[in-house]
Design an enzyme around this catalytic site. Structure first.
Site, PDB file in Angstrom:
ATOM      1  N   THR A  43      41.437  33.113  34.922  1.00 11.59           N
ATOM      2  CA  THR A  43      41.772  34.386  34.288  1.00 11.59           C
ATOM      3  C   THR A  43      41.167  35.572  35.037  1.00 11.59           C
ATOM      4  O   THR A  43      41.611  36.709  34.877  1.00 11.59           O
ATOM      5  CB  THR A  43      41.287  34.399  32.825  1.00 11.59           C
ATOM      6  OG1 THR A  43      41.881  35.495  32.134  1.00 11.59           O
ATOM      7  CG2 THR A  43      39.770  34.496  32.731  1.00 11.59           C
ATOM      8  N   LYS A  44      40.162  35.316  35.856  1.00 13.99           N
ATOM      9  CA  LYS A  44      39.468  36.398  36.565  1.00 13.99           C
ATOM     10  C   LYS A  44      40.351  37.088  37.602  1.00 13.99           C
ATOM     11  O   LYS A  44      40.027  38.195  38.047  1.00 13.99           O
ATOM     12  CB  LYS A  44      38.201  35.858  37.224  1.00 13.99           C
ATOM     13  CG  LYS A  44      37.186  35.264  36.259  1.00 13.99           C
ATOM     14  CD  LYS A  44      36.587  36.291  35.331  1.00 13.99           C
ATOM     15  CE  LYS A  44      35.435  35.722  34.521  1.00 13.99           C
ATOM     16  NZ  LYS A  44      34.802  36.723  33.668  1.00 13.99           N
ATOM     17  N   ASP A  45      41.451  36.447  37.993  1.00 13.13           N
ATOM     18  CA  ASP A  45      42.366  37.100  38.941  1.00 13.13           C
ATOM     19  C   ASP A  45      42.859  38.431  38.398  1.00 13.13           C
ATOM     20  O   ASP A  45      43.053  39.399  39.139  1.00 13.13           O
ATOM     21  CB  ASP A  45      43.578  36.201  39.219  1.00 13.13           C
ATOM     22  CG  ASP A  45      43.227  34.958  40.008  1.00 13.13           C
ATOM     23  OD1 ASP A  45      42.055  34.817  40.408  1.00 13.13           O
ATOM     24  OD2 ASP A  45      44.119  34.122  40.224  1.00 13.13           O
ATOM     25  N   ALA A  48      40.036  41.050  38.596  1.00 11.96           N
ATOM     26  CA  ALA A  48      39.648  41.270  39.989  1.00 11.96           C
ATOM     27  C   ALA A  48      40.615  42.243  40.663  1.00 11.96           C
ATOM     28  O   ALA A  48      40.197  43.206  41.319  1.00 11.96           O
ATOM     29  CB  ALA A  48      39.617  39.937  40.740  1.00 11.96           C
TER      30      ALA A  48
END
Length: 452
Positions: A43-45, A48
């Site tokens: 989910t950090k994409d 980011a």
């Protein structure tokens, strides 16, 4: 033709997947927001890319610059993908508790990896918070992301994850459950969902060793709650600015052991190969089940992919070393099965106490049975030996028969753990198991505690 201009165009629009067998006993429909479908497998994409684009827009990130961030691995991966496409260099600062796989993956996408110790205070110069900030000051044309306090983090989930969940559930979502680390996901999604329906409940999954739950309930930042833990990606020993406690209805804490076990369950029962924060979230839903009804729709967000953890919770040897393997232990034979192959260490009545001490040190044991030609006739315990040494400094040169205590109680292999436990107290630290044919094995306090 349908295609993305580059890999960043594939971020978002991840599916909702129903949890089936592992949702048995939960009086609600449980749907997983499956974030591993993002190109960086987490989910950090989302945040980011949002943080990079916002930094480009206001000039904090200049062409050819270096992106620097302290990360548990997944944010670093998302930033690295953005750096590749947009032409930046990437430095990821990780704590040494993060899996080797995460470090190797970051290096594989061209990032420089700096590893810092976990068990230091956040403001310690060696911490990954402090190291990240220092590197940003020392590196020309660099940008320190600071995902914990960067408002673009929560904004990414407010703009994408929240609307996706609302649309995919046709507005029927009643609860959102997610592990909390930087706070961006729960705060961004929670804010959006509550704007659509204020009755939606937002639950955070915390871990033991983290400050979130108590702070939310009492407003007290209790440093006594801060201690090392194994679970990656959730929990904190600081209060990130991205955590908007006003949109969170409550927290539940999940142990490291439960997180690891439930991560394996997701893989083996649902075919969901996920990171260990997913195990925490799934166990957390069971802890919260009294808050759900048959008409509810519970959405749980699964952060990242299991490939980051093959050396940890997907490794049976690691699980055994950590004491996380669920084994049925009910009788005396179960307590000794992991060391049944080792011979029973004994001493003879006519040996010197010195010999017993040497044997205890060599085999790293605290108690030892004493035997003669008739069988087991006594015992020695390190605590008892210490007391006697205080009274007589020459005890090491005495024969063991002069200082030995009563023999350990003997139980059969099928004796229940409850009955074995009753035989061990402050005066008796071990019992012997009769293996038949004149052979015995030892059960200590450590064996019983390890089986709990």
């Amino acid at each position: 033709m349908e295609y993305a201009e580059n890999i960043l165009g594939t971020i978002g629009n991840t599916p909702l997947v129903k949890i089936n067998k592992l949702a048995e006993g939960i009086p609600a429909l449980v749907l997983a927001k499956y974030e591993t479908f993002n190109p960086g497998n987490s989910t950090k994409d989302r945040m980011a890319l949002k943080m990079v684009e916002d930094a480009e827009a206001d000039g904090r990130l200049q062409p050819g610059g270096t992106i620097i961030e302290g990360t548990s691995g997944n944010t670093g991966m998302g930033l690295a993908l953005a750096a590749i496409i947009k032409g930046y260099k990437m430095i990821c600062v990780l704590s040494d508790k993060q899996s080797k796989e995460k470090m190797d993956i970051l290096r594989a996408v061209g990032s420089k990896v700096v590893v810092c110790p976990t068990n230091v205070e956040p403001d310690d110069p060696r911490s990954y918070y402090s190291t990240s900030a220092r590197l940003a000051k020392e590196t020309p044309n660099s940008w320190y992301v600071n995902q914990y306090d960067n408002p673009s983090n929560a904004a990414a989930h407010y703009e994408s994850t929240g609307p996706e969940i609302w649309k995919q559930t046709d507005g029927k979502v009643t609860h959102f459950v997610v592990g909390v680390g930087t706070g961006g996901t729960i705060s961004g999604v929670g804010k959006y969902l509550k704007e659509q329906n204020p009755n939606i409940k937002i639950w955070g999954i915390d871990t033991y060793g983290s400050v979130f739950k108590k702070y939310h309930e009492t407003g007290i930042f209790d440093e006594n709650e801060i201690y090392p833990y194994v679970t990656e990606g959730i929990g904190e020993d600081i209060l990130p600015k991205n955590v908007d406690f006003s949109v969170i209805d409550g927290f539940t804490k999940v142990t490291d052991k439960d997180a690891a076990i439930w991560t394996q369950k997701l893989s083996k029962t649902e075919g969901m190969f996920l990171g260990n924060s997913a195990g925490s979230a799934m166990k957390g839903i069971h802890q919260l089940k009294e808050h759900f009804t048959k008409d509810d729709v519970v959405v749980v967000l699964f952060h990242d992919h299991g490939s980051r953890y093959v050396g940890k919770m997907y490794n049976d040897e690691w699980m055994k070393q950590m004491g996380y393997v669920e084994e049925e232990v009910t009788i005396a034979a179960d307590l000794i099965k992991n060391h049944i192959d080792k011979p029973l260490v004994t001493v003879k009545t006519e040996e010197l106490v010195l010999h017993a001490i040497e044997r205890m040190k060599h085999f790293k044991i605290s108690q030892i049975p004493v035997e003669d030609i008739t069988g087991i006739v006594g015992s020695l315990d390190e605590t008892d030996l210490l007391r006697k040494f205080i009274d007589n400094k020459d005890i090491a040169n005495l024969p063991i028969r002069e200082v030995m205590g009563a023999p350990f109680s003997i139980v059969q292999k099928n004796t229940s753990i409850e009955d074995v436990s009753k035989l061990i107290d402050k005066d008796r630290n071990a019992v012997l198991v009769d293996l038949e044919d004149g052979k015995y094995h030892i059960i200590t306090k450590h064996d019983i505690i390890s089986a709990l």
